[in-house]
Each structure stands twice: as C-alpha cells, then as structure tokens.
Design a protein around this motif. Sequence first.
Motif, PDB file in Angstrom:
ATOM      1  N   TYR A  73       1.953  -3.028  -9.168  1.00 36.02           N
ATOM      2  CA  TYR A  73       1.339  -3.862  -8.142  1.00 36.02           C
ATOM      3  C   TYR A  73       2.427  -4.586  -7.359  1.00 36.02           C
ATOM      4  O   TYR A  73       2.393  -4.661  -6.127  1.00 36.02           O
ATOM      5  CB  TYR A  73       0.392  -4.869  -8.805  1.00 36.02           C
ATOM      6  CG  TYR A  73      -0.288  -5.832  -7.843  1.00 36.02           C
ATOM      7  CD1 TYR A  73      -1.580  -5.601  -7.411  1.00 36.02           C
ATOM      8  CD2 TYR A  73       0.377  -6.987  -7.396  1.00 36.02           C
ATOM      9  CE1 TYR A  73      -2.205  -6.494  -6.539  1.00 36.02           C
ATOM     10  CE2 TYR A  73      -0.236  -7.870  -6.526  1.00 36.02           C
ATOM     11  CZ  TYR A  73      -1.530  -7.631  -6.102  1.00 36.02           C
ATOM     12  OH  TYR A  73      -2.136  -8.503  -5.243  1.00 36.02           O
ATOM     13  N   GLY A  74       3.402  -5.128  -8.067  1.00 36.92           N
ATOM     14  CA  GLY A  74       4.472  -5.860  -7.408  1.00 36.92           C
ATOM     15  C   GLY A  74       5.281  -4.998  -6.459  1.00 36.92           C
ATOM     16  O   GLY A  74       5.630  -5.430  -5.358  1.00 36.92           O
ATOM     17  N   VAL A  75       5.581  -3.764  -6.872  1.00 35.42           N
ATOM     18  CA  VAL A  75       6.351  -2.856  -6.017  1.00 35.42           C
ATOM     19  C   VAL A  75       5.562  -2.517  -4.757  1.00 35.42           C
ATOM     20  O   VAL A  75       6.092  -2.582  -3.639  1.00 35.42           O
ATOM     21  CB  VAL A  75       6.719  -1.566  -6.785  1.00 35.42           C
ATOM     22  CG1 VAL A  75       7.397  -0.563  -5.847  1.00 35.42           C
ATOM     23  CG2 VAL A  75       7.636  -1.882  -7.952  1.00 35.42           C
ATOM     24  N   GLU A  76       4.285  -2.164  -4.914  1.00 38.87           N
ATOM     25  CA  GLU A  76       3.445  -1.830  -3.756  1.00 38.87           C
ATOM     26  C   GLU A  76       3.323  -3.018  -2.807  1.00 38.87           C
ATOM     27  O   GLU A  76       3.428  -2.874  -1.580  1.00 38.87           O
ATOM     28  CB  GLU A  76       2.051  -1.409  -4.229  1.00 38.87           C
ATOM     29  CG  GLU A  76       2.012  -0.072  -4.959  1.00 38.87           C
ATOM     30  CD  GLU A  76       0.611   0.226  -5.487  1.00 38.87           C
ATOM     31  OE1 GLU A  76      -0.360  -0.299  -4.901  1.00 38.87           O
ATOM     32  OE2 GLU A  76       0.503   0.961  -6.483  1.00 38.87           O
ATOM     33  N   ALA A  77       3.134  -4.198  -3.375  1.00 40.07           N
ATOM     34  CA  ALA A  77       2.966  -5.393  -2.553  1.00 40.07           C
ATOM     35  C   ALA A  77       4.249  -5.714  -1.800  1.00 40.07           C
ATOM     36  O   ALA A  77       4.211  -6.101  -0.622  1.00 40.07           O
ATOM     37  CB  ALA A  77       2.546  -6.571  -3.424  1.00 40.07           C
ATOM     38  N   TYR A  78       5.374  -5.562  -2.467  1.00 44.02           N
ATOM     39  CA  TYR A  78       6.659  -5.925  -1.858  1.00 44.02           C
ATOM     40  C   TYR A  78       7.072  -4.921  -0.783  1.00 44.02           C
ATOM     41  O   TYR A  78       7.624  -5.305   0.253  1.00 44.02           O
ATOM     42  CB  TYR A  78       7.734  -6.005  -2.944  1.00 44.02           C
ATOM     43  CG  TYR A  78       8.979  -6.762  -2.531  1.00 44.02           C
ATOM     44  CD1 TYR A  78       8.907  -8.078  -2.102  1.00 44.02           C
ATOM     45  CD2 TYR A  78      10.240  -6.174  -2.607  1.00 44.02           C
ATOM     46  CE1 TYR A  78      10.046  -8.783  -1.736  1.00 44.02           C
ATOM     47  CE2 TYR A  78      11.391  -6.869  -2.242  1.00 44.02           C
ATOM     48  CZ  TYR A  78      11.288  -8.177  -1.816  1.00 44.02           C
ATOM     49  OH  TYR A  78      12.420  -8.869  -1.446  1.00 44.02           O
ATOM     50  N   LEU A  79       6.782  -3.646  -1.000  1.00 43.63           N
ATOM     51  CA  LEU A  79       7.151  -2.631  -0.011  1.00 43.63           C
ATOM     52  C   LEU A  79       6.298  -2.727   1.248  1.00 43.63           C
ATOM     53  O   LEU A  79       6.780  -2.480   2.361  1.00 43.63           O
ATOM     54  CB  LEU A  79       7.022  -1.228  -0.614  1.00 43.63           C
ATOM     55  CG  LEU A  79       8.086  -0.800  -1.616  1.00 43.63           C
ATOM     56  CD1 LEU A  79       7.760   0.589  -2.144  1.00 43.63           C
ATOM     57  CD2 LEU A  79       9.477  -0.812  -0.998  1.00 43.63           C
ATOM     58  N   GLY A  80       5.036  -3.037   1.098  1.00 42.25           N
ATOM     59  CA  GLY A  80       4.156  -3.088   2.261  1.00 42.25           C
ATOM     60  C   GLY A  80       4.100  -1.735   2.945  1.00 42.25           C
ATOM     61  O   GLY A  80       3.796  -0.714   2.327  1.00 42.25           O
ATOM     62  N   ALA A  81       4.404  -1.699   4.247  1.00 42.25           N
ATOM     63  CA  ALA A  81       4.345  -0.459   5.019  1.00 42.25           C
ATOM     64  C   ALA A  81       5.628   0.364   4.933  1.00 42.25           C
ATOM     65  O   ALA A  81       5.706   1.447   5.515  1.00 42.25           O
ATOM     66  CB  ALA A  81       4.052  -0.789   6.489  1.00 42.25           C
TER      67      ALA A  81
END
Length: 401
Positions: free
Chosen positions: A298-306
């Motif tokens: 979740y943290g990786v997806e949230a931090y990467l964004g687009a």
Amino acid sequence: MAQPAPLLRRQPFKGLYLTYVAFSTLFIRIPLWFIWFLPRSNRPRATWSIMRSIRVVAFRDLTGLTITVGLKTAHDVPKSDDELKNARVVWVEGLPEDSEAFCGEVRRAADVNGVKPARVPAYWFFKRDSAVHKDLKAKAGERTVLHIHGGAFYLGSAHPDATTANIAHGLLAHSEKLERVLAVEYRLSATHPDPPANPFPAAVLDCIAAYQYLVKEAGFEPQNITIAGDSAGGNIAFALVRHLVENNIPGLPPPGRLLSLSSWLDLSSSRKTPESSLVRNAPTDIFSTNPTSRFGGYGVEAYLGALSPEEAKTNRYISPSSPHVSPTEGLFKGFPRTYVSAGGVEKILDDSTVAAERLKADGVDVTLDVEPESVHDFMVFTWHEPERTNALKRICKWLDQ
C-alpha cells in the motif's frame, strides 16, 4: 462516482471487528503465544525474552489493521503550545512555485503527480530545562536535528506523543550537545481504498521547506544540521539530501550530517534470494510474512502515485539501494558524513548495508552500526532494551563529536 467503503471500514462492522481482534488477541492469542514461547527454541530468536517475542509477533499480526479498517495514526495539530510538554508547534510555509529549491527530479515528479508545495506543521522538541531563545533563533554554533518520521509513507506523525517521537526524545536524552530537535509533519500518502493523496514528492517538498526554515528563518548553519530519518522517513531523508547535493541551490547547501535509522531504501524489494535479509529475517521481524499483506505494498503504491512502477526499481530518489539503479558509481558523491543504523534481524537490513557500501565507495565518511538482535526501527520501541539505549548512546557520541 465514489466507490463505497469496504465492509470492515463501515460501522457497525468496523467496531465489531476491532472488538473481535482485541478480545481474541488478549484472551486467546497472547496466552497461547506465552505457552508456545516458554521453550527458547520456539522463540523467533533464542536470545529474546518471552515478552519481546510476544510483542514482535503481536505487532506482526496487527500491522494490517490500518488498511483493513482504515485506522488513522495522525495527530491533530494542537491549538496551543500549552497542550505540549517541552515542545512547540511551528508552521512551515511551502516553497513558492518559482522557488529555486523547487527544481530537478523533485520538480519533474511533482509535475507528473500533480503535487504542489503546501504549508505544514512541525514540532520543536526541547531538552528539559534547555535555554532556547523565545524567538526560536539558533545560538552561535548551535547544532540541531531535522527528524523525518517513519510509517511506510502513510502512517505516523511528528507529534511529540506519537510512537516515532521516541527517536527525538531519545536523541535529546543521550546527547550532550543537542538542545532541540525539529520534527516535520510531512503530508502522508494514500491510495485505494482511500482517496489517493500526496504521492512523491509531496513529503520531500515538505522536508525541503522544513530544512529551508531551519537555515533561513531559524538561522542554523547547514553544517550544524543533521538530517535524520527512520524507515520510510529515512527514504525521504536520503531524497532530501540528494536534492540538496545535486542541485546546488543558492543559500541552501547540504547539511553537515545524515542519520539513517532502519531506512527503507529499495521500494522494489528486488533482493529476494535465500541469503537476502528479506527472506532470511522474515521470521524475526515485525512485518507480516503473509504474502497477501498490503502493509508495505500500500505504501509503495501510494508513494508512487502516477509514476511508473518501474521507478520503484530505478529512481535514485526513491530506491537508492535497488540493484536496478544505474550507474552506482558516483551515486552518493557529495553526501555528508553519514551514520547508518539498522537491526540485525530486520527484513530490510540489506537496504542499509548496501547504502553504506555505496556511500563508502563514493568516498563518503560513513559509519555502519548493526544491532544484532534488533528488529526494524527498533529505536521507536521503548521496550526494545538494552539495544535501543546502547544504539542511541553510540549515535549521540557521533553527533556530539
């Protein structure tokens, strides 16, 4: 049209589920763990006490709750400093859009993710009975630390009552030279099933602004500032220092030191061989071994964004310890003196050791300190003794030099 919240994030189901978790943990799992851990051979580490073993597996079991039920760990900003003890809250203005500090890779990623600078709070932590100027201006030669808390980019707080504040409290307790530490309440990231928010480089922008506040408003000399970060905060700390080193920003030179505490420096988790710490230390760390757990994902997806998922492998600002970052020669050229601390039984130990190796290869004065029997981010846990105090004393000796 907004999607409805998952069932366990809605009342009364959320309340019922949390009641079940609390009851089953207190009255079923903890007693069973106690019995199971009576023989030392059953403990995650034979050297650990029964209570430490229970704490580690309980933390591991409960880490997924934040996503499952949408628990929030942020603290409200106090309305008055009277609500704080040995601390003050200040507001850090966001960088202007045309700021010379808003440049380079940070500007590129901000354009991709639609991130803008913002005004954020920060907390001054004071040593008890310290003589700090009322206007918070630095005294001649005064040293300080800018602490960036951990929490997988979407959890935690800089508030003095937060768990991660134990690092700032610990530094002040054991340092002879530090009188105060500034902790920045950077914007936390989010992704589905939460509304997407604050991807990279939002947190880095907030920390650039906090560093600028220390230099230009509080009047600290850059060489007297240590940038410190734990876990995901360590990732942000490395990105902040890299931004300052690579861009030669007028009036904003790099800090004198960098302090890395169990930093998460490879968001791609690319090292998964049997001898890697990710595999070797899975049974002993505080993170879930369940492959379906979204705590880190979740943290990786949230931090990467687009940004492309490939950037978790190749972007030096996001994963400087990744085996896919190229070239590695010169990757840390120009970095200040650095202290790298990590737990010997944490899953992302390799992130720290690889960073230390690359720093040393580039001629940086680096100290690597691995506490053999310690888990990830052990310095935030006041129960992780004597390792926590011993490590803090070594770090503060380095800070006080």
